[in-house]
Design a protein around this motif. Structure first.
Motif, PDB file in Angstrom:
ATOM      1  N   ALA A 139      66.869  29.525  87.406  1.00  0.00           N
ATOM      2  CA  ALA A 139      65.969  28.569  87.443  1.00  0.00           C
ATOM      3  C   ALA A 139      65.032  28.195  88.412  1.00  0.00           C
ATOM      4  O   ALA A 139      63.871  27.644  88.712  1.00  0.00           O
ATOM      5  N   GLU A 140      66.225  28.030  89.593  1.00  0.00           N
ATOM      6  CA  GLU A 140      65.317  28.309  91.406  1.00  0.00           C
ATOM      7  C   GLU A 140      65.768  29.665  91.522  1.00  0.00           C
ATOM      8  O   GLU A 140      64.333  29.339  92.646  1.00  0.00           O
ATOM      9  N   PHE A 141      66.429  30.442  91.061  1.00  0.00           N
ATOM     10  CA  PHE A 141      66.525  31.705  92.295  1.00  0.00           C
ATOM     11  C   PHE A 141      66.223  32.564  91.468  1.00  0.00           C
ATOM     12  O   PHE A 141      66.815  32.870  89.894  1.00  0.00           O
ATOM     13  N   ASP A 142      65.719  33.783  91.476  1.00  0.00           N
ATOM     14  CA  ASP A 142      65.782  35.339  91.020  1.00  0.00           C
ATOM     15  C   ASP A 142      66.885  36.253  91.116  1.00  0.00           C
ATOM     16  O   ASP A 142      67.423  35.718  92.623  1.00  0.00           O
ATOM     17  N   ALA A 143      67.650  36.486  90.541  1.00  0.00           N
ATOM     18  CA  ALA A 143      68.895  36.879  89.968  1.00  0.00           C
ATOM     19  C   ALA A 143      69.492  38.710  90.064  1.00  0.00           C
ATOM     20  O   ALA A 143      68.629  38.645  89.234  1.00  0.00           O
ATOM     21  N   VAL A 144      69.309  38.874  90.914  1.00  0.00           N
ATOM     22  CA  VAL A 144      69.755  41.072  91.054  1.00  0.00           C
ATOM     23  C   VAL A 144      70.831  41.049  90.671  1.00  0.00           C
ATOM     24  O   VAL A 144      71.750  41.252  91.654  1.00  0.00           O
ATOM     25  N   VAL A 145      71.433  41.328  89.912  1.00  0.00           N
ATOM     26  CA  VAL A 145      72.725  41.715  89.347  1.00  0.00           C
ATOM     27  C   VAL A 145      72.905  43.305  90.171  1.00  0.00           C
ATOM     28  O   VAL A 145      72.132  44.609  89.649  1.00  0.00           O
ATOM     29  N   TRP A 146      74.434  43.767  90.720  1.00  0.00           N
ATOM     30  CA  TRP A 146      74.278  44.449  90.825  1.00  0.00           C
ATOM     31  C   TRP A 146      75.544  45.628  90.546  1.00  0.00           C
ATOM     32  O   TRP A 146      76.565  46.054  90.768  1.00  0.00           O
ATOM     33  N   MET A 147      76.257  44.199  90.198  1.00  0.00           N
ATOM     34  CA  MET A 147      78.050  44.404  90.161  1.00  0.00           C
ATOM     35  C   MET A 147      78.934  43.690  89.477  1.00  0.00           C
ATOM     36  O   MET A 147      78.086  42.920  89.105  1.00  0.00           O
ATOM     37  N   THR A 148      80.037  43.590  89.313  1.00  0.00           N
ATOM     38  CA  THR A 148      80.187  42.999  88.367  1.00  0.00           C
ATOM     39  C   THR A 148      81.773  42.416  88.518  1.00  0.00           C
ATOM     40  O   THR A 148      82.073  43.263  90.020  1.00  0.00           O
ATOM     41  N   THR A 149      82.502  41.681  88.460  1.00  0.00           N
ATOM     42  CA  THR A 149      83.871  41.152  88.888  1.00  0.00           C
ATOM     43  C   THR A 149      85.400  40.517  87.769  1.00  0.00           C
ATOM     44  O   THR A 149      84.816  40.562  86.631  1.00  0.00           O
ATOM     45  N   VAL A 150      86.218  40.506  88.437  1.00  0.00           N
ATOM     46  CA  VAL A 150      86.907  39.711  87.716  1.00  0.00           C
ATOM     47  C   VAL A 150      88.323  38.949  88.646  1.00  0.00           C
ATOM     48  O   VAL A 150      88.372  39.699  90.232  1.00  0.00           O
ATOM     49  N   THR A 151      88.158  38.127  88.535  1.00  0.00           N
ATOM     50  CA  THR A 151      88.770  37.224  89.402  1.00  0.00           C
ATOM     51  C   THR A 151      90.567  37.201  89.447  1.00  0.00           C
ATOM     52  O   THR A 151      91.610  37.954  88.179  1.00  0.00           O
ATOM     53  N   SER A 152      90.993  37.633  91.012  1.00  0.00           N
ATOM     54  CA  SER A 152      92.909  37.660  91.043  1.00  0.00           C
ATOM     55  C   SER A 152      93.009  36.750  91.895  1.00  0.00           C
ATOM     56  O   SER A 152      92.109  36.153  92.044  1.00  0.00           O
ATOM     57  N   TYR A 153      94.471  37.034  91.992  1.00  0.00           N
ATOM     58  CA  TYR A 153      94.845  35.850  92.699  1.00  0.00           C
ATOM     59  C   TYR A 153      96.194  36.794  93.890  1.00  0.00           C
ATOM     60  O   TYR A 153      96.823  37.540  92.946  1.00  0.00           O
ATOM     61  N   VAL A 154      95.593  36.345  94.717  1.00  0.00           N
ATOM     62  CA  VAL A 154      96.835  36.979  96.136  1.00  0.00           C
ATOM     63  C   VAL A 154      97.832  36.258  96.126  1.00  0.00           C
ATOM     64  O   VAL A 154      97.590  34.898  96.375  1.00  0.00           O
ATOM     65  N   VAL A 155      99.522  37.249  96.538  1.00  0.00           N
ATOM     66  CA  VAL A 155     100.538  36.250  96.710  1.00  0.00           C
ATOM     67  C   VAL A 155     101.470  37.180  97.697  1.00  0.00           C
ATOM     68  O   VAL A 155     101.266  38.225  98.153  1.00  0.00           O
ATOM     69  N   PRO A 156     101.844  35.942  98.413  1.00  0.00           N
ATOM     70  CA  PRO A 156     102.639  36.771  99.647  1.00  0.00           C
ATOM     71  C   PRO A 156     103.643  37.138  99.329  1.00  0.00           C
ATOM     72  O   PRO A 156     104.857  36.867  97.467  1.00  0.00           O
ATOM     73  N   GLU A 157     104.474  38.198  99.546  1.00  0.00           N
ATOM     74  CA  GLU A 157     105.277  39.090  98.894  1.00  0.00           C
ATOM     75  C   GLU A 157     106.742  38.183  99.194  1.00  0.00           C
ATOM     76  O   GLU A 157     106.401  37.697 100.184  1.00  0.00           O
ATOM     77  N   GLY A 158     107.689  37.832  98.193  1.00  0.00           N
ATOM     78  CA  GLY A 158     108.860  37.221  98.902  1.00  0.00           C
ATOM     79  C   GLY A 158     108.352  35.459  98.851  1.00  0.00           C
ATOM     80  O   GLY A 158     109.280  34.461  99.005  1.00  0.00           O
ATOM     81  N   SER A 159     106.977  35.734  98.592  1.00  0.00           N
ATOM     82  CA  SER A 159     107.219  34.157  97.609  1.00  0.00           C
ATOM     83  C   SER A 159     108.360  33.620  96.543  1.00  0.00           C
ATOM     84  O   SER A 159     108.818  34.660  95.780  1.00  0.00           O
ATOM     85  N   ASP A 160     109.164  32.408  96.522  1.00  0.00           N
ATOM     86  CA  ASP A 160     109.320  32.252  95.463  1.00  0.00           C
ATOM     87  C   ASP A 160     108.850  31.544  94.574  1.00  0.00           C
ATOM     88  O   ASP A 160     108.988  30.537  93.993  1.00  0.00           O
ATOM     89  N   ALA A 161     107.586  31.281  94.774  1.00  0.00           N
ATOM     90  CA  ALA A 161     106.459  31.204  93.176  1.00  0.00           C
ATOM     91  C   ALA A 161     107.055  31.323  92.006  1.00  0.00           C
ATOM     92  O   ALA A 161     106.555  30.495  90.303  1.00  0.00           O
ATOM     93  N   GLY A 162     107.676  32.644  92.192  1.00  0.00           N
ATOM     94  CA  GLY A 162     108.029  33.579  90.639  1.00  0.00           C
ATOM     95  C   GLY A 162     106.336  34.009  89.838  1.00  0.00           C
ATOM     96  O   GLY A 162     106.504  34.257  88.477  1.00  0.00           O
ATOM     97  N   ILE A 163     105.981  33.916  90.452  1.00  0.00           N
ATOM     98  CA  ILE A 163     104.754  34.637  90.020  1.00  0.00           C
ATOM     99  C   ILE A 163     104.400  36.300  89.502  1.00  0.00           C
ATOM    100  O   ILE A 163     104.425  37.024  91.273  1.00  0.00           O
TER     101      ILE A 163
END
Length: 309
Positions: A139-163
């Motif tokens: 409504a306020e901006f012109d949008a030029v789409v040039w790619m898509t994406t999927v959300t990812s989650y970065v986790v430290p190696e050795g984390s004890d969160a069990g992810i």
């Protein structure tokens, strides 16, 4: 499913330096337009360029296009000098500059709200995300789409969160860029978790990608929500991290990512034409392959797809 990769990328230490260089105050600093000073008419205006005559008079008078940009590797990485910008955005800017006939300059700022309001006030001419297009934004901006994406989650190696996969994020804490597409994706994941009888995902909104990684490193959160391109870059640069990706049943649609320009400056349609040229001459494919983004390419650019149905 957790992911690691051996692809070489920009050093993470450089990414971390950006946060110190830019700070979290929201103040802006000028940055060079691209990684190759010889690319495009960086030394001045080229009135013979393919789309120069199509530019709005205001842009011709200014003799440049000013992009807003935050610290968001691999889209934008600011060098230790606080001036040199490299990354996907810089490479695309160099190619667009060649077609449009004017230099493109990036001003680094912090936070999507500041960049959106800065465009509406005339301080910036454009912003190349990564940002999701929506009917409200169009409504306020012109949008030029040039790619898509999927959300990812970065986790430290050795984390004890069990992810080990994205379902393990239920009841965990996640940091992401405030107002970004990843915040919406975390909301959808949290809703999925509650539907499974699990605890919601607790989201912490921060200024940029570097701040989210610092939060993970400090143990303030269990994971950082980023675009898949950013996750690949982070994991490629350091063996200290892995990532998991949100699934479609968890609300992770493939979002359309756009370059935004305020409708008031009438630049959007010309930038759309410039992207059409880049798709036709192979520059788009070249840049995406250089950054290992073949999985998020599209067949042709789109202008205002959320409203032009």
């Amino acid at each position: 499913m957790r992911h690691t990769t051996a692809r070489l990328a920009l050093p993470l230490a450089v990414s971390m330096a950006v946060l110190a260089a830019c700070g979290g105050s929201g103040e802006t600093s000028s940055a060079a337009p691209g990684p190759d000073p010889a690319a495009g008419p960086s030394g001045g205006v080229d009135t013979e360029a393919e789309l120069y005559d199509r530019l709005p008079q205001e842009i011709k008078d200014a003799g440049e296009i000013v992009f807003a940009g935050d610290s968001h590797p691999p889209y934008r990485t600011v060098g230790a000098d606080g001036q040199t910008v490299t990354g996907i955005d810089a490479d695309l800017q160099a190619a667009l500059s060649e077609v449009l006939g004017v230099p493109i300059r990036t001003e680094i700022t912090t936070g999507l709200p500041a960049m959106l309001s800065g465009m509406l006030s005339g301080r910036y001419d454009a912003f190349n995300g990564p940002v999701r297009t929506t009917p409200e934004r169009e409504a306020e901006f012109d949008a030029v789409v040039w790619m898509t994406t999927v959300t990812s989650y970065v986790v430290p190696e050795g984390s004890d969160a069990g992810i080990e996969d994205s379902g393990d994020l239920c009841g965990k804490t996640v940091a992401g860029t405030e107002g970004s597409v990843t915040q919406e994706m975390v909301t959808r994941l949290s809703q999925w978790c509650e539907g499974q009888g699990e605890g919601p995902v607790e989201f912490t909104g921060l200024a940029d990608t570097n701040a989210t990684i610092l939060a993970v490193d400090a143990g303030r959160v269990d994971a950082a929500a980023v675009t898949e391109a950013a996750a690949i870059d982070i994991v490629s640069a350091s063996e200290d991290y892995y990532y998991v990706s949100q699934t479609e049943d968890q609300g992770a649609g493939v979002d359309q990512m756009a370059l935004l320009t305020p409708k008031s400056n009438e630049l959007g349609p010309v930038v759309f034409e410039a992207f059409q040229v880049l798709f036709e001459n192979g520059d788009y494919e070249r840049v995406m392959e250089e950054w290992n983004l073949q999985d998020v390419t599209i067949d042709e650019p789109l202008l205002n797809p959320a409203t032009e149905q």
